[in-house]
Design a protein around this motif. Structure first.
Motif, PDB file in Angstrom:
ATOM      1  N   GLU A 156       0.879  -1.177   0.000  1.00 40.35           N
ATOM      2  CA  GLU A 156       0.000   0.000   0.000  1.00 40.35           C
ATOM      3  C   GLU A 156       0.912   1.221   0.000  1.00 40.35           C
ATOM      4  OE1 GLU A 156      -2.735   0.468   3.268  1.00 40.35           O
ATOM      5  OE2 GLU A 156      -3.421   2.408   2.523  1.00 40.35           O
ATOM      6  N   SER A 157       0.968   1.894  -1.124  1.00 36.33           N
ATOM      7  CA  SER A 157       1.912   3.013  -1.242  1.00 36.33           C
ATOM      8  C   SER A 157       1.327   4.091  -2.149  1.00 36.33           C
ATOM      9  CB  SER A 157       3.231   2.494  -1.820  1.00 36.33           C
ATOM     10  OG  SER A 157       4.144   3.540  -2.006  1.00 36.33           O
ATOM     11  N   PRO A 158       1.136   5.294  -1.645  1.00 39.17           N
ATOM     12  CA  PRO A 158       1.311   5.671  -0.251  1.00 39.17           C
ATOM     13  C   PRO A 158       0.157   5.155   0.596  1.00 39.17           C
ATOM     14  CG  PRO A 158       0.311   7.481  -1.432  1.00 39.17           C
ATOM     15  CD  PRO A 158       0.609   6.417  -2.462  1.00 39.17           C
ATOM     16  N   ILE A 159       0.382   5.080   1.898  1.00 32.42           N
ATOM     17  CA  ILE A 159      -0.739   4.792   2.793  1.00 32.42           C
ATOM     18  C   ILE A 159      -1.705   5.969   2.691  1.00 32.42           C
ATOM     19  CG2 ILE A 159      -1.442   4.501   5.189  1.00 32.42           C
ATOM     20  CD1 ILE A 159       1.195   3.115   5.749  1.00 32.42           C
ATOM     21  N   LEU A 160      -2.936   5.654   2.314  1.00 33.28           N
ATOM     22  CA  LEU A 160      -3.906   6.727   2.055  1.00 33.28           C
ATOM     23  C   LEU A 160      -4.126   7.598   3.298  1.00 33.28           C
ATOM     24  CD1 LEU A 160      -6.086   7.954   0.120  1.00 33.28           C
ATOM     25  CD2 LEU A 160      -7.698   6.344   1.158  1.00 33.28           C
ATOM     26  N   ASN A 161      -4.532   6.961   4.373  1.00 32.40           N
ATOM     27  CA  ASN A 161      -4.736   7.714   5.625  1.00 32.40           C
ATOM     28  C   ASN A 161      -3.432   7.719   6.411  1.00 32.40           C
ATOM     29  OD1 ASN A 161      -7.545   8.627   5.654  1.00 32.40           O
ATOM     30  ND2 ASN A 161      -8.016   6.439   5.554  1.00 32.40           N
ATOM     31  N   GLY A 162      -2.417   8.302   5.789  1.00 27.82           N
ATOM     32  CA  GLY A 162      -1.085   8.279   6.386  1.00 27.82           C
ATOM     33  C   GLY A 162      -0.493   9.651   6.589  1.00 27.82           C
ATOM     34  N   GLY A 163      -1.327  10.680   6.643  1.00 26.53           N
ATOM     35  CA  GLY A 163      -0.815  12.039   6.813  1.00 26.53           C
ATOM     36  C   GLY A 163      -0.677  12.412   8.273  1.00 26.53           C
ATOM     37  N   TRP A 164       0.116  11.615   8.993  1.00 28.55           N
ATOM     38  CA  TRP A 164       0.322  11.892  10.420  1.00 28.55           C
ATOM     39  C   TRP A 164       1.192  13.132  10.634  1.00 28.55           C
ATOM     40  CZ3 TRP A 164       0.533   6.616   8.929  1.00 28.55           C
ATOM     41  CH2 TRP A 164      -0.340   5.761   9.592  1.00 28.55           C
ATOM     42  N   HIS A 165       2.130  13.343   9.717  1.00 32.56           N
ATOM     43  CA  HIS A 165       3.212  14.290   9.976  1.00 32.56           C
ATOM     44  C   HIS A 165       3.000  15.535   9.124  1.00 32.56           C
ATOM     45  CE1 HIS A 165       5.484  10.268  10.719  1.00 32.56           C
ATOM     46  NE2 HIS A 165       4.587  10.532  11.648  1.00 32.56           N
ATOM     47  N   LEU A 166       2.698  16.641   9.773  1.00 31.21           N
ATOM     48  CA  LEU A 166       2.264  17.858   9.093  1.00 31.21           C
ATOM     49  C   LEU A 166       3.337  18.912   9.322  1.00 31.21           C
ATOM     50  CD1 LEU A 166      -1.386  17.645  10.485  1.00 31.21           C
ATOM     51  CD2 LEU A 166      -0.473  16.591   8.408  1.00 31.21           C
ATOM     52  N   LEU A 167       4.128  19.154   8.296  1.00 29.22           N
ATOM     53  CA  LEU A 167       5.383  19.879   8.495  1.00 29.22           C
ATOM     54  C   LEU A 167       5.602  20.945   7.435  1.00 29.22           C
ATOM     55  CD1 LEU A 167       7.520  16.615   8.999  1.00 29.22           C
ATOM     56  CD2 LEU A 167       6.643  18.101  10.819  1.00 29.22           C
ATOM     57  N   GLY A 168       6.332  21.993   7.811  1.00 24.50           N
ATOM     58  CA  GLY A 168       6.978  22.875   6.846  1.00 24.50           C
ATOM     59  C   GLY A 168       6.243  24.118   6.406  1.00 24.50           C
ATOM     60  N   THR A 169       5.045  24.369   6.913  1.00 28.49           N
ATOM     61  CA  THR A 169       4.174  25.394   6.350  1.00 28.49           C
ATOM     62  C   THR A 169       4.366  26.787   6.950  1.00 28.49           C
ATOM     63  OG1 THR A 169       2.527  24.563   7.884  1.00 28.49           O
ATOM     64  CG2 THR A 169       2.361  23.816   5.603  1.00 28.49           C
ATOM     65  N   ALA A 170       5.357  26.936   7.822  1.00 23.52           N
ATOM     66  CA  ALA A 170       5.738  28.265   8.339  1.00 23.52           C
ATOM     67  C   ALA A 170       7.215  28.155   8.717  1.00 23.52           C
ATOM     68  CB  ALA A 170       4.877  28.665   9.533  1.00 23.52           C
ATOM     69  N   ARG A 171       8.035  27.935   7.738  1.00 22.23           N
ATOM     70  CA  ARG A 171       9.401  27.460   7.955  1.00 22.23           C
ATOM     71  C   ARG A 171      10.296  28.436   8.700  1.00 22.23           C
ATOM     72  NH1 ARG A 171      12.698  27.677   2.766  1.00 22.23           N
ATOM     73  NH2 ARG A 171      12.845  25.448   3.093  1.00 22.23           N
ATOM     74  N   MET A 172      11.285  27.846   9.312  1.00 21.67           N
ATOM     75  CA  MET A 172      12.266  28.568  10.122  1.00 21.67           C
ATOM     76  C   MET A 172      13.446  28.983   9.248  1.00 21.67           C
ATOM     77  SD  MET A 172      14.333  26.654  13.209  1.00 21.67           S
ATOM     78  CE  MET A 172      13.314  27.025  14.614  1.00 21.67           C
TER      79      MET A 172
END
Lengths: 148, 532
Positions: free
Chosen positions: B455-471
């Motif tokens: 299963e690729s990508p895991i459909l309900n696999g958006g656990w990690h929500l990153l990068g949208t106000a970067r440092m």
């Protein structure tokens, strides 16, 4: 009060289909998904999938050209196969609720060697395992990149 | 109108809780607004016979499916990966697997090392003391000596290997590849008031035993005892500014739906990589017509998920199934960039123990492995508890077209515009996923598995929500500076995964919390001249 809004015709078709998805088995001494207790659980568990399941049943009736439950056994097999081949979210929802309720039935769980209980508070036993398996990995040099 | 507070934190999850606890020692008046409720241990699915079913209802991982009154909808139609989150005290630490790897030293210097994306303005060494502090606060189980990391010392022994872990360990040794017991925030011994794990086996949607660390039972009791106020069922609509362009407070809706204003000297946003840009984009003013602190135009852009490539198979003996925490091992064999591969950066393998009876039936039915009719029972008995699988957590590089915007039509139950995602998996990530699947097939074959599926990508696999106000240090190329303060608004901070510059290839909670502690420490060090 029923916890659903299916019509009597939809219920008959649904039950007939559930019994085809998972029939009773003498070999494994288990009821089918059309068993009264299990099917009542199914009907009471539609919640978020209620509308999708109605859509699936409408599709089933369309494929059957009327009441699926009234078809002869051979025709039922043909229509059920076509129904499964069509796939889609409504079918997935219908099958999911059948499986959800079937595999939590006490009789079914016991036949699988599972205890019919909640995980908490008894929990389970997981063996610790042989940690000497890690010895070759422990012997490896550091493998992360150094950053100056 | 409420009394003005010194510090207002929005969101009580992984980062909000950590920053609240750390700042509490300043004795400032600190308030946290949380849109969800407290979750009681008796609420968790593993208390009941319907424990697996509730993963499809009130404990579904996807907020659109779960649709609690405390959730907000997310338009994720234009994303092959759907968001996983939870809204409540503890945030998404309620709904995570407790897998707790850190970023690696190389993750902070990807431009320097690999010529892609950007370096972080901080490094591993800067975060190291905060990683250790967070490990103590969350309670991490694991094993020292992993050659894939600089030295570290988890405070508790590792999770058991079990049958599945032992089989994977032997397979990895046969292939000569790295593996190691995972760092996990599941207590393996009684720890700081938490009871040890008794292998309920259903960790993701909350732990009835309290063995899994969610911030409602780790940081929050300490923070509240130290004087922090946590106000639940408060959904923030926007951050307001004053005539000087400083954040003046927030407008929120209380539990009765009544609009409230809360004034604050400092505002800290901790709403995750989707919720934070949503809030900032909803915070429009004459000074910030495109959203608060968005002069760079980067608020909402560079969304990174970590595409997951899951590969699994079936062996000829019963394994652990759903008994025990689902994740127990990792491999970093393919983590660092290797110029011989056709992609840059790399991925972690996380090894799974197995799945429950119902999940096995549902997944196998959908995959066409489990027939309808008479043969159903025979086939099912060959599948149940015989599954063994692993996922490649692939590093997603930042791309501006992957982004969070505001949906023009969709709104939450308070009438606040909902987030809309635009996301595609890059060619580099796809090649990485294919590499991971190929290696996973080799591992599963060495482990004696057949009937291999992907299963690729895991459909309900958006656990990690990153990068949208970067440092970053450049206000034109980043939203916050190197200690989490917005370039544009000097009393506005962001502490969640939004500020990540790159994603690494690991579950991010450990690093998110270490960053939050680091930012809190930076605030404490600068209290006298915080707004300079």
């Amino acid at each position: 009060m029923p916890n659903h809004h299916l019509t009597a015709a939809e219920i008959r078709d649904f039950r007939a289909l559930a019994g085809m998805v998972i029939p009773a088995s003498d070999t494994y001494r288990v009821p089918g998904a059309d068993d009264e207790l299990i099917f009542n659980d199914i009907l009471n568990s539609l919640e978020r999938d209620h509308d999708d399941i109605r859509r699936a049943l409408a599709h089933l009736a369309a494929l059957a050209g009327g009441a699926f439950a009234d078809l002869d056994p051979q025709r039922r097999i043909e229509v059920a196969a076509a129904f499964r081949d069509a796939s889609g979210a409504p079918l997935a929802a219908l099958v999911r609720v059948v499986l959800l309720c079937y595999y939590r039935d006490d009789r079914v769980m016991r036949s699988l060697g599972l205890e019919p209980r909640a995980p908490f508070p008894k929990g389970h036993v997981v063996e610790q395992g042989d940690w000497s398996l890690l010895d070759p990995v422990r012997a490896r040099p550091p493998m992360y990149r150094l950053v100056e | 109108m409420h009394d003005k507070v010194d510090v207002l934190i929005i969101g009580s999850g992984a980062s909000g809780a950590a920053v609240a606890w750390s700042l509490a020692e300043t004795r400032m008046r600190i308030l946290c607004l949380e849109q969800g409720d407290w979750v009681k241990p008796t609420d968790y699915p593993s208390n009941g016979r319907d424990w697996e079913a509730r993963l499809f209802s009130d404990f579904a991982v996807n907020p659109n499916r779960r649709a609690r009154p405390t959730d907000y909808p997310i338009n994720d139609d234009n994303s092959p990966i759907k968001v996983v989150n939870f809204n409540g005290v503890g945030g998404s630490t309620i709904m995570y697997t407790a897998h707790f790897p850190r970023l690696h030293p190389s993750d902070f210097k990807v431009r320097t090392l690999d010529g892609v994306a950007d370096d972080w303005p901080i490094d591993y060494a800067t975060l190291e003391p905060f990683f250790a502090e967070n490990d103590r606060m969350m309670g991490v189980s694991g094993l020292a000596g992993d050659p894939a990391y600089p030295p570290k010392q988890p405070p508790m022994p590792p999770l058991p290997l079990g049958k599945s872990g032992a089989r994977f360990g032997k397979a990895m040794n046969q292939l000569g590849w790295h593996w190691w017991p995972s760092d996990s925030t599941i207590a393996t011994v009684d720890y700081e008031g938490r009871a040890r794990c008794i292998n309920l086996g259903h960790c993701t949607p909350g732990c009835a035993q309290g063995a899994k660390a969610s911030t409602d039972i780790t940081y929050w009791p300490h923070a509240i005892r130290a004087g922090v106020e946590l106000r639940t069922r408060c959904r923030v609509r926007e951050i307001t500014i004053d005539e000087h362009g400083m954040a003046s407070g927030v407008i929120y809706y209380d539990a009765d739906g009544k609009e409230q204003f809360q004034a604050a000297e400092v505002v800290i946003v901790a709403c995750n990589g989707v919720g934070t840009p949503r809030l900032m984009l909803n915070s429009v003013s004459a000074k910030f017509p495109n959203g608060i602190a968005n002069s760079s135009g980067l608020v909402g852009k560079n969304l990174m998920f970590h595409p997951y490539a899951l590969t699994y198979g079936y062996v000829d003996e019963p394994l652990d199934g759903n008994r025990g925490p689902p994740l127990c091992l990792w491999s970093q064999e393919f983590y660092e960039t290797d110029p011989k591969r056709d992609f840059v950066r790399g991925y972690t393998f996380q090894f799974g123990r197995g799945v429950g009876a119902i999940m096995e039936a549902i997944v196998s039915s959908a995959a066409g492995r489990l027939p309808w009719g008479e043969d159903h029972h025979r086939v099912y008995r060959k599948l149940l508890n015989h599954r063994i699988g692993l996922s490649a957590i692939c590093e997603d590089l930042p791309e501006e077209h992957n982004r969070v915007t505001l949906d023009p039509d969709l709104k939450d139950s308070s009438g606040i515009p909902a987030p809309k995602l635009e996301y595609t998996i890059s060619a580099n990530s796809r090649r990485m996923m294919e590499h991971g699947i190929a290696r996973a097939r080799e591992i599963l074959t060495a482990a004696g598995a057949g009937n291999i599926a992907v299963e690729s990508p895991i459909l309900n696999g958006g656990w990690h929500l990153l990068g949208t106000a970067r440092m970053g240090t450049d206000p034109g190329r980043s939203v916050v500076n190197e200690w989490g303060r917005c370039h544009d608004v000097k009393n506005l901070f962001i502490v969640d995964g939004s500020i990540w510059v790159t994603s690494g290839g690991v579950n991010p909670t450990s690093t998110i919390q270490a960053l939050a502690l680091y930012i809190a420490d930076s605030i404490k060090q600068r209290l006298a001249n915080l707004f300079d």
